[in-house]
Design an enzyme around this catalytic site. Structure first.
Site, short mmCIF file in Angstrom:
data_model
loop_
_atom_site.label_atom_id
_atom_site.label_comp_id
_atom_site.label_asym_id
_atom_site.label_seq_id
_atom_site.Cartn_x
_atom_site.Cartn_y
_atom_site.Cartn_z
N TYR A 76 0.84 -1.19 0.00
CA TYR A 76 0.00 0.00 0.00
C TYR A 76 0.87 1.24 0.00
O TYR A 76 2.09 1.16 0.21
CB TYR A 76 -0.95 0.00 1.20
CG TYR A 76 -0.30 0.36 2.52
CD1 TYR A 76 0.47 -0.56 3.21
CD2 TYR A 76 -0.43 1.64 3.04
CE1 TYR A 76 1.08 -0.22 4.40
CE2 TYR A 76 0.17 1.99 4.24
CZ TYR A 76 0.93 1.04 4.92
OH TYR A 76 1.53 1.39 6.10
N LYS A 95 -1.94 -18.33 14.40
CA LYS A 95 -2.18 -18.69 12.99
C LYS A 95 -2.74 -17.46 12.28
O LYS A 95 -3.91 -17.42 11.89
CB LYS A 95 -3.15 -19.88 12.94
CG LYS A 95 -3.04 -20.71 11.67
CD LYS A 95 -3.69 -22.06 11.86
CE LYS A 95 -3.96 -22.77 10.57
NZ LYS A 95 -2.77 -23.12 9.81
N GLU A 103 10.29 -24.47 11.28
CA GLU A 103 9.17 -25.26 10.74
C GLU A 103 9.26 -25.13 9.23
O GLU A 103 10.35 -24.88 8.70
CB GLU A 103 7.83 -24.76 11.31
CG GLU A 103 7.61 -23.27 11.11
CD GLU A 103 6.34 -22.75 11.79
OE1 GLU A 103 5.36 -23.50 11.91
OE2 GLU A 103 6.34 -21.57 12.18
N LEU A 122 4.33 -22.16 14.72
CA LEU A 122 2.91 -22.52 14.83
C LEU A 122 2.79 -23.87 15.57
O LEU A 122 3.44 -24.84 15.17
CB LEU A 122 2.27 -22.65 13.45
CG LEU A 122 0.75 -22.81 13.58
CD1 LEU A 122 0.07 -21.47 13.78
CD2 LEU A 122 0.16 -23.53 12.40
N1 PLP Z 1 3.39 -24.56 10.40
C1 PLP Z 1 2.82 -23.62 9.62
C2 PLP Z 1 3.54 -22.34 9.36
C3 PLP Z 1 1.55 -23.85 9.06
O1 PLP Z 1 0.96 -22.89 8.30
C4 PLP Z 1 0.89 -25.08 9.30
C5 PLP Z 1 -0.44 -25.35 8.73
O2 PLP Z 1 -0.99 -24.60 7.97
C6 PLP Z 1 1.53 -26.03 10.09
C7 PLP Z 1 2.78 -25.74 10.64
C8 PLP Z 1 0.88 -27.37 10.42
O3 PLP Z 1 -0.12 -27.20 11.38
P1 PLP Z 1 -1.38 -28.21 11.50
O4 PLP Z 1 -0.79 -29.56 11.78
O5 PLP Z 1 -2.16 -27.68 12.64
O6 PLP Z 1 -2.10 -28.16 10.20
#
Ligand code: PLP
Length: 288
Positions: free
Chosen positions: A35, A149, A181, A204
Site C-alpha cells: 500500500y 495462525k 518449521e 505454529l
Molecule cells: N506450520 C505452519 C507455518 C503452518 O501454516 C501449518 C499449517 O498450515 C503447520 C505448521 C501445520 O499445522 P497443522 O498440523 O495444525 O495443520
C-alpha cells in the site's frame, strides 16, 4: 463522507457502499500486497514521484504484475482525489496479487486488485505539534507472532513460491541457523533413531505435530522438542513434514542434496501409518 465517497477499484470509480473485493483476495487471505499513502496539497500530489518509486518497487519485489504504467497510476491517484473533491488530504492506494483459490504459491493469470480511496486530511493536530507528544517502546514484531495462525502469511507465501520455482514441495524455514518449521507444515528430522522438532516457541503449534509426537512416544520412539541446526537436517537419516493437508510427508531431498538413503525411512513410515490409522478411526467415528 463514506456514503458519497467514490472508490477507485480496478480502473473504475464506484460508490464506497458498492465497492467489493473477493473473499478470496490474497490481500485478505495472505496480506499478499502493498500500500501507499500519498498526501494531497492544493489538489496536487505531494512527493508523489517518491511514493510511486516505492510503490512500483514494492510491486516488483513481490512480482505483482501491474497492467498500468507509472503515468496511469499517478493519474488514477490524482483522479481519485479530484473525484472526491479532496484538495487537502490523502490518497490511500492498495495493491494485492488478486483473487484466486487459496494456495500459498503465486497464482497464474490473475489480475491484481488495485484500490484507491481519498480523504480529507488537514495535517496533524496543531496542539500536538506545539506541545509535542509522548511515545512508548515496543519490540519490532512485524515478522513475529509465529505461534498465532495469523493471515500475515507473506513470508510463508514467498518461501513457498521459491520452493515451487525449484520444483520442491516445501521450504524449511531457518532462524538463527536452526530449522523452525516449514512454510505451511511442521518439520522433523530423525538422527540415530531419535526424532527432533523445534519446541513451541515462536512457531505454529501444529495440531498434527502434537498428535505425531504423542503417537511416536506411545510407540516407544524418543522425540525431543529441541531446535536443530539446518546442517543436522541435511545430514539426518530421515526428515519429514506434518500438517492438516500435508499429513505425514517424507522429505528425501534438501536443496538438491539427498536426505539419508533418498527414500522414505522406517520412522517416517511408522508416522504415516500412525496418522493413517487415526484418520481411519475418525472416519468410522472412533478417535481423532
Ligand atoms: N506450520 C505452519 C507455518 C503452518 O501454516 C501449518 C499449517 O498450515 C503447520 C505448521 C501445520 O499445522 P497443522 O498440523 O495444525 O495443520
Amino acid at each position: 463522507m463514506a456514503s458519497r465517497q467514490l472508490v477507485y477499484l480496478n480502473g473504475e470509480f464506484v460508490p464506497h457502499s458498492e465497492a467489493r473485493v473477493s473473499v478470496e483476495d490474497r490481500g485478505f487471505n495472505f496480506a499478499d500486497g502493498i500500500y501507499e499513502v500519498v498526501r494531497i496539497v492544493g489538489g496536487r500530489g505531494f512527493r508523489i514521484e517518491a511514493h510511486l518509486d516505492r510503490f512500483l518497487g514494492g510491486a516488483r519485489a513481490l512480482e505483482i504484475e501491474l497492467a498500468l504504467s507509472r503515468d496511469d497510476i499517478r493519474e488514477a491517484m490524482l483522479e481519485t482525489a479530484r473525484a472526491n473533491g479532496v484538495d487537502e488530504g490523502t490518497v490511500y492506494v492498495q495493491l494485492t496479487r488478486g483473487a484466486a483459490p487459496r494456495r500459498h504459491a503465486f497464482p497464474e493469470g490473475v489480475r491484481p486488485t488495485l484500490v484507491m480511496l481519498a480523504q480529507t486530511f488537514p495535517g496533524p493536530s496543531s496542539s500536538d505539534r506545539e506541545d509535542g507528544v509522548s511515545v512508548i517502546t515496543a519490540p519490532d514484531l512485524r515478522w513475529g507472532y509465529c505461534e498465532v495462525k495469523t493471515i500475515g502469511l507473506l513470508p510463508n507465501v514467498i518461501a513457498q513460491q521459491h520452493a515451487k520455482c525449484e520444483g520442491c514441495y516445501e521450504a524449511l524455514l531457518i532462524r538463527d541457523g536452526r530449522v523452525t518449521e516449514a512454510s505451511h507444515s511442521s518439520a522433523f528430522c530423525v538422527r540415530d533413531g531419535v526424532i527432533y522438532t523445534h519446541p513451541i516457541d515462536n512457531i505454529l503449534p501444529g495440531i498434527t505435530r502434537r498428535f505425531l509426537i504423542d503417537a511416536y512416544r506411545n510407540e516407544g520412539v524418543q522425540v525431543e522438542e529441541r531446535a536443530v541446526a539446518v546442517e543436522d537436517f541435511r545430514s539426518a537419516d530421515e526428515v519429514f513434514l506434518t500438517g492438516t493437508t500435508t499429513e505425514v510427508m517424507p522429505v528425501v531431498g534438501i536443496d538438491q542434496a539427498k536426505v539419508g538413503t533418498g527414500k522414505p525411512g522406517d520412522i517416517t513410515r511408522l508416522g504415516m501409518e500412525l496418522y493413517r490409522r487415526d484418520l481411519e478411526a475418525a472416519r468410522t467415528g472412533g478417535a481423532g
